[in-house]
Design an enzyme around this catalytic site. Structure first.
Site, short mmCIF file in Angstrom:
data_model
loop_
_atom_site.label_atom_id
_atom_site.label_comp_id
_atom_site.label_asym_id
_atom_site.label_seq_id
_atom_site.Cartn_x
_atom_site.Cartn_y
_atom_site.Cartn_z
N GLU A 6 9.74 -3.99 10.41
CA GLU A 6 10.08 -2.66 9.87
C GLU A 6 10.60 -1.74 10.96
O GLU A 6 9.99 -1.62 12.04
CB GLU A 6 8.86 -2.03 9.18
CG GLU A 6 9.17 -0.63 8.64
CD GLU A 6 8.20 -0.10 7.60
OE1 GLU A 6 7.28 -0.84 7.20
OE2 GLU A 6 8.39 1.06 7.20
N ASP A 51 0.84 -1.20 0.00
CA ASP A 51 0.00 0.00 0.00
C ASP A 51 0.88 1.25 0.00
O ASP A 51 0.38 2.37 -0.06
CB ASP A 51 -1.01 -0.01 1.16
CG ASP A 51 -0.35 -0.05 2.52
OD1 ASP A 51 0.90 -0.12 2.59
OD2 ASP A 51 -1.08 -0.02 3.53
N SER A 52 2.22 1.05 0.00
CA SER A 52 3.13 2.16 -0.29
C SER A 52 2.85 2.72 -1.68
O SER A 52 3.32 3.81 -2.02
CB SER A 52 4.59 1.72 -0.18
OG SER A 52 4.82 0.57 -0.96
N ASP A 57 -1.09 -6.25 -0.49
CA ASP A 57 -1.30 -5.63 0.82
C ASP A 57 -2.78 -5.36 1.06
O ASP A 57 -3.48 -4.88 0.16
CB ASP A 57 -0.58 -4.27 0.83
CG ASP A 57 0.31 -4.09 2.04
OD1 ASP A 57 0.24 -4.91 2.97
OD2 ASP A 57 1.08 -3.11 2.04
N GLU A 93 -0.96 -5.62 8.61
CA GLU A 93 -0.16 -5.07 9.72
C GLU A 93 -0.72 -5.52 11.07
O GLU A 93 -1.93 -5.71 11.22
CB GLU A 93 -0.14 -3.54 9.62
CG GLU A 93 0.58 -3.04 8.39
CD GLU A 93 0.69 -1.51 8.32
OE1 GLU A 93 0.24 -0.81 9.25
OE2 GLU A 93 1.22 -1.02 7.31
N LYS A 129 -0.73 -9.44 2.72
CA LYS A 129 0.02 -8.92 3.88
C LYS A 129 -0.92 -8.02 4.68
O LYS A 129 -1.73 -7.31 4.10
CB LYS A 129 1.25 -8.14 3.43
CG LYS A 129 2.08 -7.60 4.60
CD LYS A 129 3.40 -7.02 4.17
CE LYS A 129 3.34 -5.61 3.64
NZ LYS A 129 2.77 -4.61 4.58
O1 KIV Z 1 3.54 -1.08 1.65
C1 KIV Z 1 4.72 -1.47 1.59
O2 KIV Z 1 5.43 -1.26 0.60
C2 KIV Z 1 5.26 -2.20 2.73
C3 KIV Z 1 6.72 -2.50 2.74
C4 KIV Z 1 7.50 -1.30 3.01
C5 KIV Z 1 7.03 -3.61 3.67
O3 KIV Z 1 4.54 -2.49 3.63
#
Ligand code: KIV
Length: 303
Positions: free
Chosen positions: A220, A82-83, A121, A153, A151
């Site tokens: 992280e 989600d970056s 994510d 959190e 993924k």
């Molecule tokens: O969203 C993302 O790119 C991440 C990574 C930095 C692990 O969560």
């Protein structure tokens, strides 16, 4: 117990006739990297890499073209993070990213790759409400985008959710330490796990996601010594970002690592290229040639 908690030798063979994703190296060993393969990397390949002590690299990707480059370069796991919020969609943080956006970007990355495991994510607000909400959205990423894993959190706070997802057949990569979706609650992006109490909390989080069935865990912004200690005690691979060299794997945001990001990047980033300068120079040269009528030249024109 689920498959990610079993060693590869203990994992029941599902009768697959697929060739192994791990390539045979010159010395006869197996490697996740660089081999000719005819299927995607799986959670079993990553569990086997941990057993062998083989380190691997993960990169983020947000589109088919870039993902294809990384796939050809032998990156075994691509994260549609989600970056994308900051790095592709122009938001100030990951918070505004929606399921619709993650689904479109994840589908593009899956279409652009043949071999990498693609991890999608779950964005802020798409899983915190309840395990059932998490399962609905994880299933959407798997069905509509074709990702091989998701993924999310959180450590202890996400354990029940991870349990339901993994029991339902969704491979989960957990993400602990600094969790960027909590940027407003944290008041920024501070290093996590400093001091005894915070270090113990991180260790509990790591254990909780492993026990819940996660197949890997991102650490992280964690002191290197603590991340190395957690890695030694874990059966599943740890994936470090700003967590030192003692993790089983590393992840970087591709726009940071390739020098596309404007302005400052975090201390833990190494820039392996300066694509922003290369692309800017190309655009300026093109514009100059258009202005000077040297492009298109005869060889770019039809008779
Ligand atoms: O969203 C993302 O790119 C991440 C990574 C930095 C692990 O969560």
């Amino acid at each position: 117990m689920n498959a990610s908690q079993l060693s590869p030798a203990q994992t029941p063979d599902q009768g697959s006739t697929q060739a192994p994703a791990a390539a045979v190296t010159a010395s006869g060993g197996h490697s996740l990297y660089g081999g000719v393969t005819n299927r995607r990397v799986t959670v079993r390949d990553l569990a086997a890499a941990k057993q062998r002590g083989e380190r691997w690299a993960m990169l983020t990707a947000y589109d088919a073209l870039t993902a294809g480059v990384f796939d050809e370069a032998g990156i075994p796991v691509l994260l549609v993070g989600d970056s994308a919020g900051n790095c592709a969609l122009g938001y100030e943080s990951t918070v505004p990213v929606t399921m619709d956006e993650m689904t479109i970007l994840s589908a593009a990355v899956v279409r652009g790759t043949k071999r990498a495991m693609v991890v999608g994510d779950l964005p802020f607000g798409s899983y915190q409400e309840s395990p059932a909400q998490a399962l609905r959205n994880a299933a959407r990423l798997m069905k509509e985008a074709g990702v091989g894993a998701v993924k999310l959190e959180g450590g202890e706070r996400s354990a029940r959710t991870i349990e339901l997802l993994t029991e339902s057949g969704v491979p989960v990569m957990a993400h602990i330490g600094l969790t960027p979706q909590s940027v407003h609650a944290l008041g920024g992006y501070p290093v996590q796990g400093r001091g005894d109490e915070a270090a113990h909390r991180l260790q509990r989080d790591a254990k909780a996601v492993q026990d819940a069935g996660a197949f890997a865990v991102v650490l992280e912004a964690v002191p290197a010594e603590l991340a190395a200690h957690v890695t030694e005690t874990m059966a599943i691979p740890t994936v470090g970002i700003g967590a030192g060299v003692g993790c089983d794997a590393q992840v970087l945001v591709w726009t940071d690592m390739a020098g596309m990001t404007a302005g400052r990047v975090p201390k833990f980033v190494k820039q392996y290229a300066n694509l922003r300068a290369v692309l800017g120079d190309a655009a300026r040269e093109y514009a100059e040639e258009v202005r000077g009528a040297t492009f298109p030249a005869p060889e770019h024109s039809f008779k």
